[in-house]
Design an enzyme around this catalytic site. Structure first.
Site, PDB file in Angstrom:
ATOM      1  N   GLU A 160      -6.842   4.425   8.254  1.00  0.00           N
ATOM      2  CA  GLU A 160      -6.599   5.855   8.012  1.00  0.00           C
ATOM      3  C   GLU A 160      -7.854   6.519   7.455  1.00  0.00           C
ATOM      4  O   GLU A 160      -8.091   7.707   7.691  1.00  0.00           O
ATOM      5  CB  GLU A 160      -5.387   6.015   7.077  1.00  0.00           C
ATOM      6  CG  GLU A 160      -4.093   5.706   7.827  1.00  0.00           C
ATOM      7  CD  GLU A 160      -2.949   5.203   6.978  1.00  0.00           C
ATOM      8  OE1 GLU A 160      -3.026   5.292   5.738  1.00  0.00           O
ATOM      9  OE2 GLU A 160      -1.966   4.699   7.568  1.00  0.00           O
ATOM     10  N   LYS A 164       0.023   4.330  -0.279  1.00  0.00           N
ATOM     11  CA  LYS A 164      -0.623   5.510   0.327  1.00  0.00           C
ATOM     12  C   LYS A 164      -0.419   6.737  -0.573  1.00  0.00           C
ATOM     13  O   LYS A 164      -0.585   6.618  -1.780  1.00  0.00           O
ATOM     14  CB  LYS A 164      -0.102   5.691   1.757  1.00  0.00           C
ATOM     15  CG  LYS A 164      -0.259   4.384   2.576  1.00  0.00           C
ATOM     16  CD  LYS A 164      -0.010   4.516   4.039  1.00  0.00           C
ATOM     17  CE  LYS A 164      -0.217   3.172   4.725  1.00  0.00           C
ATOM     18  NZ  LYS A 164      -0.065   3.193   6.158  1.00  0.00           N
ATOM     19  N   SER A 218       3.658  -2.292  10.290  1.00  0.00           N
ATOM     20  CA  SER A 218       5.115  -2.355  10.457  1.00  0.00           C
ATOM     21  C   SER A 218       5.721  -3.704  10.065  1.00  0.00           C
ATOM     22  O   SER A 218       6.675  -4.168  10.682  1.00  0.00           O
ATOM     23  CB  SER A 218       5.513  -1.980  11.893  1.00  0.00           C
ATOM     24  OG  SER A 218       5.132  -0.632  12.170  1.00  0.00           O
ATOM     25  N   HIS A 233      -9.569   0.958   5.203  1.00  0.00           N
ATOM     26  CA  HIS A 233      -8.276   1.178   5.861  1.00  0.00           C
ATOM     27  C   HIS A 233      -8.488   2.093   7.070  1.00  0.00           C
ATOM     28  O   HIS A 233      -9.268   3.040   7.010  1.00  0.00           O
ATOM     29  CB  HIS A 233      -7.276   1.806   4.878  1.00  0.00           C
ATOM     30  CG  HIS A 233      -5.873   1.742   5.409  1.00  0.00           C
ATOM     31  ND1 HIS A 233      -5.436   2.585   6.397  1.00  0.00           N
ATOM     32  CD2 HIS A 233      -4.838   0.914   5.128  1.00  0.00           C
ATOM     33  CE1 HIS A 233      -4.167   2.269   6.696  1.00  0.00           C
ATOM     34  NE2 HIS A 233      -3.789   1.261   5.943  1.00  0.00           N
ATOM     35  N   GLU A 243      -5.038  -5.049  10.600  1.00  0.00           N
ATOM     36  CA  GLU A 243      -3.982  -4.058  10.809  1.00  0.00           C
ATOM     37  C   GLU A 243      -4.268  -3.298  12.109  1.00  0.00           C
ATOM     38  O   GLU A 243      -5.052  -2.333  12.113  1.00  0.00           O
ATOM     39  CB  GLU A 243      -3.959  -3.043   9.662  1.00  0.00           C
ATOM     40  CG  GLU A 243      -3.702  -3.641   8.297  1.00  0.00           C
ATOM     41  CD  GLU A 243      -3.234  -2.572   7.308  1.00  0.00           C
ATOM     42  OE1 GLU A 243      -2.088  -2.660   6.862  1.00  0.00           O
ATOM     43  OE2 GLU A 243      -4.001  -1.648   7.014  1.00  0.00           O
ATOM     44  N   ASN A 271       0.860  -1.185   0.000  1.00  0.00           N
ATOM     45  CA  ASN A 271       0.000   0.000   0.000  1.00  0.00           C
ATOM     46  C   ASN A 271       0.899   1.239   0.000  1.00  0.00           C
ATOM     47  O   ASN A 271       1.538   1.534   1.008  1.00  0.00           O
ATOM     48  CB  ASN A 271      -0.901  -0.038   1.249  1.00  0.00           C
ATOM     49  CG  ASN A 271      -1.745   1.208   1.397  1.00  0.00           C
ATOM     50  OD1 ASN A 271      -1.801   2.049   0.486  1.00  0.00           O
ATOM     51  ND2 ASN A 271      -2.404   1.343   2.535  1.00  0.00           N
ATOM     52  N   GLY A 289       2.777   2.190  10.842  1.00  0.00           N
ATOM     53  CA  GLY A 289       3.718   3.293  10.691  1.00  0.00           C
ATOM     54  C   GLY A 289       4.446   3.660  11.971  1.00  0.00           C
ATOM     55  O   GLY A 289       5.097   4.693  12.048  1.00  0.00           O
TER      56      GLY A 289
HETATM   57  P1  13P Z   1       3.172   0.274   7.716  1.00  0.00           P
HETATM   58  O1  13P Z   1       3.681  -1.022   7.119  1.00  0.00           O
HETATM   59  O2  13P Z   1       3.933   1.474   7.262  1.00  0.00           O
HETATM   60  O3  13P Z   1       3.054   0.168   9.203  1.00  0.00           O
HETATM   61  O4  13P Z   1       1.684   0.486   7.151  1.00  0.00           O
HETATM   62  C1  13P Z   1       0.773  -0.550   7.220  1.00  0.00           C
HETATM   63  C2  13P Z   1      -0.426  -0.171   6.438  1.00  0.00           C
HETATM   64  O5  13P Z   1      -1.168   0.728   6.822  1.00  0.00           O
HETATM   65  C3  13P Z   1      -0.691  -0.897   5.185  1.00  0.00           C
HETATM   66  O6  13P Z   1      -1.976  -0.670   4.728  1.00  0.00           O
END
Ligand code: 13P
Length: 244
Positions: free
Chosen positions: A93, A10, A203, A91, A161, A8, A167
């Site tokens: 976010e 982003k 992560s 997601h 997740e 992903n 992150g």
């Molecule tokens: P990270 O691997 O940067 O923690 O992000 C995970 C994520 O949100 C994938 O959709």
């Protein structure tokens, strides 16, 4: 058993760097068990960069509605038209920033499946929910509306997740991740959806991918930061391919 690793991206990258990364992925870990989710504005150029590979292409979100008056959205027909096979829905976010409800996410997942796109339904608890012991309930509340719209034979995946692991450099321990995956698998099995892959995200990196891949109910990974480096991403893909 089959596994799947998704990157992903982003809102990272610009056109040239997105194309370069797609070319690296196609070269370093080509296969139908891999997909990338570039920013939608670069989906077409990434598709061209992947043209001679089997790497899948996905969008990071999808409208729950068909063509019409929903400014700024991308509908399922358009996602298919530009060559996408996959979409992320729900997601964290977006659940947090855009306040997407679980019913809304379920409607997006349904729109995807109806258009023969494969949705990756993302779920995950906050730190507060985990620390107060409500993490399983929180994840199930997010997941069950999406499972209710799925029928046996529908192609979709679940991505667990934990919000606190995204992150942050903090990965859930392999045991904690496995425990949640087992709960998710149980819900899938009760509905005749046991073919559905359950990915872990938060992560994931080359250094922890093998330990996660060793867990019986972790079928793959949804990778953020580490997916922005072709070598690192390919190492994660390799860790899950060893599971097969
Ligand atoms: P990270 O691997 O940067 O923690 O992000 C995970 C994520 O949100 C994938 O959709």
């Amino acid at each position: 058993m089959s596994t799947f690793v998704a990157g992903n991206w982003k809102t990272h990258l610009l056109n040239d760097s997105a194309v370069a990364l797609a070319s690296d992925v196609a070269e370093l870990c080509n296969g139908t068990d891999v997909a990338v989710f570039p920013p939608a504005v670069y989906a077409q150029s990434v598709r061209q960069a992947l043209a001679n590979s089997q790497v899948g292409l996905g969008l990071q979100d999808l409208s729950d509605l068909g063509p019409g008056a929903t400014t700024g959205d991308i509908c399922a027909d358009q996602a298919r038209d530009i060559g996408c096979q996959y979409v992320l829905v729900g997601h964290s976010e977006r659940r947090i920033r855009q306040q997407e409800s679980s019913d809304w996410v379920a409607a997006k997942a349904k729109a995807a499946v109806d258009a023969k796109l494969v949705p990756l339904v993302c779920v995950g608890e906050t730190l507060q929910e985990r620390e107060s012991g409500r993490h399983v309930d929180a994840v199930m509340q997010q997941l069950l509306p999406a499972l209710q719209v799925m029928q046996s034979g529908d192609r979709f995946m679940v991505a667990y997740e934990p919000v606190w692991a995204i992150g942050t450099g903090k990965t859930a321990s392999a045991e904690d991740a496995q425990a949640m995956h087992a709960q998710i698998r149980l819900q899938l099995a009760e509905r005749g959806l046991e073919q559905t892959l359950v990915l872990y995200g938060g992560s994931v990196k080359a250094a922890n991918a093998s330990e996660l891949a060793e867990q019986p109910d972790i079928d793959g990974a949804l990778v953020g930061g580490a997916a922005l480096n072709g070598q690192e991403f390919a190492a994660i893909v390799a860790a899950f391919r060893e599971k097969k």
